[in-house]
Design a protein around this motif. Structure first.
Motif, PDB file in Angstrom:
ATOM      1  N   VAL A 183       0.839  -1.197   0.000  1.00 23.20           N
ATOM      2  CA  VAL A 183       0.000   0.000   0.000  1.00 23.20           C
ATOM      3  C   VAL A 183       0.874   1.248   0.000  1.00 23.20           C
ATOM      4  CG1 VAL A 183      -1.722   1.290   1.290  1.00 23.20           C
ATOM      5  CG2 VAL A 183      -1.871  -1.176   1.171  1.00 23.20           C
ATOM      6  N   GLN A 184       1.975   1.176   0.750  1.00 21.20           N
ATOM      7  CA  GLN A 184       2.801   2.364   0.943  1.00 21.20           C
ATOM      8  C   GLN A 184       3.881   2.496  -0.118  1.00 21.20           C
ATOM      9  OE1 GLN A 184       4.037   1.628   4.900  1.00 21.20           O
ATOM     10  NE2 GLN A 184       2.044   2.086   5.775  1.00 21.20           N
ATOM     11  N   ARG A 185       3.775   1.715  -1.164  1.00 20.45           N
ATOM     12  CA  ARG A 185       4.680   1.785  -2.306  1.00 20.45           C
ATOM     13  C   ARG A 185       6.126   1.551  -1.887  1.00 20.45           C
ATOM     14  NH1 ARG A 185       2.723   6.151  -6.299  1.00 20.45           N
ATOM     15  NH2 ARG A 185       4.286   7.485  -5.361  1.00 20.45           N
ATOM     16  N   ARG A 186       6.287   0.542  -1.035  1.00 17.96           N
ATOM     17  CA  ARG A 186       7.635   0.099  -0.684  1.00 17.96           C
ATOM     18  C   ARG A 186       7.730  -1.361  -1.064  1.00 17.96           C
ATOM     19  NH1 ARG A 186       8.083  -0.552   4.721  1.00 17.96           N
ATOM     20  NH2 ARG A 186       5.881  -0.316   5.134  1.00 17.96           N
ATOM     21  N   SER A 222      -2.866  -0.173   7.300  1.00 17.39           N
ATOM     22  CA  SER A 222      -2.379   0.831   6.359  1.00 17.39           C
ATOM     23  C   SER A 222      -3.448   1.845   5.998  1.00 17.39           C
ATOM     24  CB  SER A 222      -1.828   0.151   5.112  1.00 17.39           C
ATOM     25  OG  SER A 222      -2.602  -0.949   4.777  1.00 17.39           O
TER      26      SER A 222
END
Lengths: 344, 416
Positions: free
Chosen positions: A47-50, A306
Motif C-alpha cells: 500500500v505504501q509503495r515500498r 495501512s
C-alpha cells in the motif's frame, strides 16, 4: 510393517493434548504470528509503495527477516532494571503466553468425542471465553511491575480498553450460542453445516466481534495502550530481548486464539468438510481447516493498519459503548430471533 | 549544605525570576508528571514536561535547547560567504529558504541586486524546498497519529522534490545555492520538463492524500477542534507561518514585504479560520498547491528568458577568461578566491523571508571586516515553540502528538 509404524505415529500425533495444544496451539500460533507479521509488513509495504522485507530471502519474499528477528530476540541481552519488581517482571510475560494458549485446550477441533482434549464440551464456549479474558489482567500486572510512568499509563489504558471491548467481544461471540441454545462449540459448528455460517446469518455479531478483537488485542492502528508516540511501548517499555518478544508475540497469539474461536462459531469451523472417523480425516484435517480460517481472519485484521489512524482513548471508549456494544446486543437479539424462528 | 545546581534554595535577587519550567518544583500530590522527551519516540530533540490529572494535561512546559549549536556565534568567526553552508544546517530540509534572507541582507550591505533570472531561480528552489518541507512535516504528523501510510507516501513523494533540487543545484539538501548577487548555477536544459512532470505528479498525489489522510474519518476525528489557537491568542503569542494562517491571520512575508520576485508571481495565501490541528493540516496542503503553481510560473518565465545572466553584469566582467568559459559552457559560477576574504562595507541590514514553517528574520551587522560583526537569526520554530505551553493544557495525553505534529515544530531550527 511401515504402515503399522505410520499409523502408530499418527495416533501419537493425534493425541488431542499434543496435537491441539502443543502443535496447533503453540507451534501453530507461533507460525501464524510470524506469517501474520510478515504479511502485515508486506501488505502495508504494498500500500505504501515500498518493498518491505526482501533481502534476507528474496525468493520467500523476505520471510526469513522475521525468522532473523526471532533469533535476534532470543539471543539479545535481557536487561532487568533495578527498580522493577523482579518476580512479577520475569514471570508475567511467560504466564501471559501460557494462559493465552490455554483456551485452545477447551475447544473441540473435531466432531468426535475421542479427539477432544477434555471429556465434555458442554460449556466449552463459556470456558474458552472466560480464559481469553485472563491475559490482559497480567498485562496490567507487568505494567505495574515495571515501575515506569509510561508503563503505568499504558497498563491503565489497557485496562480501560479491555473493560470496554472484552465485554463486546464476549457478547458478540456468545451470539451463536444464543441461536443454537448451546454452549457446546462442537454442536454450534455442526449446526452451521454446511454453509449456514453465523457470519452470514448474523453479520452484526460478526462485525462486533471483529471490531472488539481488533481493539482488545491492540492490533496496530488500534494499539492505544502501547502507542509509540505517546507512551513509548506502553506496558512493555522496560522490556528487552526474549521477554519483549513474548509480550509482543503475545498480542498476535491472542488475536490468533480469538480468530480460532471466531472461525469455529462464526465461520462454521471445519464446515464445508465432513470429517471422517480416522485420526487423519477426523481430527487433523478439520483442525487444519479451522487453522486456515483463523489465519485469514488474522490477515484481514493486519490489513487495516495501512488505512486507519489511531483513535484517541476516549473516542475509542466512546465507540465501544455507543457503537460496538449496541451492535453486539443487536447481534445477540438477532440470534434469539433466529432461535425463535427455528432457522438453525 | 551543598546547593543543587538547579535547586530551589535561595537564589538571592534572582529568586522567583528564573525561567519557569527550569526550576525543580514540587508536583502536587494528585498530579502525574511525565517527561516526554528528549529521548522519546514522539518528541523530537526537545522535552515537554507534562503534568497530568488523570488523562487530562493540566500543565505543559516546553523545554528546548537540546540541539543548540551556537549558529550565531559561529557565523561571527567565518568569512562572509561561509555562514551560508553553516546556516543551512539549522533546517536542512528547507535549505534555500533558510539562507536566502542572509544573502539578501548581504546584498543590502553590498548594495548589489541579483539579475531577474537569478531571482526566479531562487524562488524556484525556495518553492521546491517549501513543498519538501511541508511533505516532511505531514509525514511525521501522520506517523504521530498512527497513520503509517501517509508517512511513507509523504517521504516517498518528498524524494521527487529533493531530486528536483539536486538536478537544479547539485546537492540533495545542502544546496548553498544563493550567493550575494546571484545564484551558483543555472538550471539544466531539461529541467523545465522535469519540473512540470513533478508538478503534475504531485497534484495527482495530493488528491490521494486527501482521500487517505486529510479526509480520513479517524484522522478528522482526532484533529477537529483539537489544539485550537484563537485569532487573538495567535497574535498575542506572535506565532508565524502556516500556524498563524490557520488561525485566520493573513500574514506571510511573501505578501507583506515581497522579496525577490514574489510580487511578480500570481499565487494565493491560504487562510483558514478554525485554528485547530485540522486547519493547520489543510493550510499546508493548500500551500503545496500554491507552491506548485509558483514552480510552473517560474519555470515558464525561465524558459522565456534563456541566456540571461545569473550574476550581475559587473561581476561577470570581473571574471577571468577561464571562469567566463566555464560560466558560459556549463552555467556554473566559479567564485574567485577573493570572495573568501572579501570585505563588506560597514552597516546594518535586516532581511526576512518566508520559510516553510514561517517567517525567518536575519539581522546582519558589518564593521567593515572580513567576518560579520553580528548575525542574529530568529527562526519560525523559535517563535512557535511557546505555543505548546498555552494550547496543550486542557487536552488529553493522546492529543499531545496531534497538537505537536500539527505545529510542525523543528527543534534544530528553533535552537539554532
Amino acid at each position: 510393517m511401515i504402515g503399522v509404524v505410520l499409523e502408530t505415529l499418527l495416533y501419537i500425533i493425534a493425541y488431542p493434548p499434543l496435537w491441539q495444544v502443543l502443535i496447533v496451539g503453540f507451534a501453530g500460533a507461533l507460525l501464524v504470528a510470524m506469517v501474520a507479521i510478515w504479511f502485515e509488513r508486506k501488505a502495508a509495504a504494498r500500500v505504501q509503495r515500498r518493498i518491505g522485507p526482501y533481502w534476507a530471502s528474496p525468493r520467500l519474499g523476505g520471510f526469513m527477516t522475521i525468522v532473523a528477528d526471532m533469533i535476534r530476540y532470543v539471543t539479545q541481552q535481557v536487561i532487568i532494571p533495578f527498580t522493577v519488581d523482579r518476580l512479577a517482571f520475569i514471570v508475567t510475560p511467560v504466564a501471559v503466553l501460557v494462559i493465552t494458549i490455554l483456551p485452545l485446550a477447551f475447544v473441540p477441533l473435531s466432531p468426535h468425542e475421542i479427539y477432544w482434549p477434555v471429556a465434555s464440551m458442554e460449556y466449552s464456549l463459556l470456558i474458552a471465553l472466560a480464559l481469553t479474558t485472563l491475559p490482559p489482567l497480567l498485562t496490567v500486572v507487568l505494567g505495574w511491575a515495571s515501575s515506569n510512568k509510561f508503563s503505568v499509563i499504558g497498563s491503565l489504558r489497557e485496562s480501560y480498553v479491555i473493560t470496554a471491548y472484552e465485554l463486546v467481544a464476549i457478547l458478540a461471540l456468545l451470539a451463536p450460542a444464543a441461536a443454537t441454545l448451546s454452549f457446546n462449540i462442537a454442536y454450534i459448528v455442526e449446526a452451521q453445516h454446511p454453509i449456514k455460517w453465523f457470519a452470514i446469518l448474523n453479520p452484526l455479531a460478526f462485525l462486533a466481534a471483529f471490531l472488539a478483537i481488533l481493539m482488545s488485542t491492540s492490533a496496530f492502528p488500534f494499539e492505544i495502550p502501547e502507542s509509540e508516540h505517546e507512551v513509548v511501548a506502553g506496558p512493555y517499555t522496560e522490556y528487552s530481548g526474549i521477554l519483549y518478544a513474548l509480550n509482543m508475540g503475545g498480542g498476535y497469539i491472542r488475536r490468533f486464539i480469538y480468530a480460532m474461536l471466531v472461525a469455529l462459531v462464526f465461520l462454521g469451523g471445519w464446515a464445508p468438510y465432513t470429517p471422517g472417523s480416522g485420526p487423519l480425516t477426523g481430527f487433523i484435517v478439520p483442525s487444519l481447516i479451522v487453522l486456515i480460517k483463523a489465519c485469514l481472519i488474522v490477515f484481514a485484521m493486519s490489513f487495516l493498519r495501512s488505512v486507519y489512524g489511531r483513535y484517541r482513548l476516549d473516542q475509542a471508549l466512546d465507540a465501544a459503548w455507543r457503537l460496538a456494544l449496541p451492535l453486539a446486543l443487536l447481534g445477540l437479539g438477532w440470534s434469539i430471533v433466529l432461535a425463535y424462528v427455528n432457522l438453525i | 549544605m551543598k546547593e543543587s545546581p538547579i535547586g530551589t534554595s535561595s537564589g538571592g535577587a534572582l529568586e522567583g525570576r528564573r525561567l519557569e519550567g527550569m526550576i525543580v518544583r514540587k508536583v502536587e500530590r494528585e498530579l502525574y508528571e511525565v517527561f516526554i522527551g528528549p529521548q522519546h519516540p514522539g518528541s523530537g530533540h526537545m522535552r515537554i514536561i507534562v503534568r497530568l490529572d488523570g488523562d487530562v494535561i493540566v500543565e505543559a512546559d516546553p523545554d528546548i535547547g537540546y540541539v543548540h549549536r551556537t549558529m550565531e556565534k559561529l557565523s561571527e568567526v567565518r568569512e562572509w560567504l561561509k555562514p551560508i553552508p553553516l546556516l543551512e544546517r539549522m533546517t536542512i530540509i528547507d535549505a534555500c529558504n533558510v539562507t536566502l534572507p542572509y544573502v539578501n541582507a548581504l546584498e543590502k550591505l553590498m548594495d548589489k541586486s541579483p539579475p531577474p533570472r537569478a531571482s526566479y531561480l531562487r524562488v524556484l528552489l525556495c518553492e521546491i524546498n517549501r513543498i519538501a518541507s511541508h511533505l516532511y512535516g505531514m509525514g511525521i504528523f501522520g506517523v504521530f497519529l498512527g497513520h503509517s501510510t501517509i508517512y511513507m507516501w509523504a517521504f516517498g513523494d518528498r524524494e521527487v522534490f529533493v531530486e528536483l533540487a539536486e538536478i537544479l543545484t547539485g546537492a540533495r539538501l545542502t544546496h548553498t545555492y544563493p550567493i550575494p548577487g546571484g545564484v551558483r548555477r543555472d538550471m539544466p536544459q531539461d529541467f523545465p520538463e522535469m519540473a512540470r512532470r513533478a508538478v503534475r505528479y504531485m497534484r495527482r498525489r495530493l488528491e490521494e492524500y486527501r482521500k487517505i489522510f486529510v479526509d480520513n474519518p479517524v484522522i478528522v476525528k482526532r484533529l477537529d477542534g483539537v489544539g485550537v489557537i484563537s485569532k487573538s491568542k495567535a497574535a498575542e503569542l506572535g506565532i508565524v507561518g502556516p500556524n498563524v494562517r490557520a488561525s485566520g491571520i493573513k500574514y506571510d512575508v511573501r505578501l507583506v514585504e515581497p522579496y525577490e520576485v514574489y510580487d511578480e508571481l500570481d499565487f494565493e495565501i491560504p487562510v483558514f479560520e478554525e485554528g485547530d490541528s485540522l486547519a493547520r493540516t489543510w493550510v499546508r496542503v493548500e500551500e503545496i498547491k500554491q507552491s506548485l503553481n509558483i514552480i510552473e510560473q517560474a519555470v515558464e518565465w525561465l524558459e522565456r528568458h534563456k541566456g540571461e545572466h545569473i550574476i550581475p553584469v559587473e561581476d561577470y566582467n570581473k571574471l577571468p577568461k577561464l571562469h567566463k568559459e566555464v560560466y558560459e559552457k556549463t552555467g556554473r559560477v566559479k567564485l574567485l578566491p577573493i570572495h573568501a576574504s572579501m570585505k563588506i562595507p560597514p552597516g546594518k541590514a535586516l532581511a526576512r523571508g518566508e520559510m516553510g514553517r514561517g517567517e525567518i528574520v536575519y539581522y546582519v551587522e558589518s564593521d567593515g571586516g572580513t567576518t560579520p560583526y553580528r548575525v542574529r537569526v530568529v527562526t519560525p520554530s523559535a517563535r512557535n515553540a511557546m505555543v505548546f505551553k498555552y494550547i496543550i493544557p486542557g487536552h488529553r495525553l493522546m492529543d499531545l502528538p496531534a497538537i505537536y505534529g500539527s505545529i510542525d515544530y523543528f527543534p534544530p531550527e528553533s535552537d539554532r
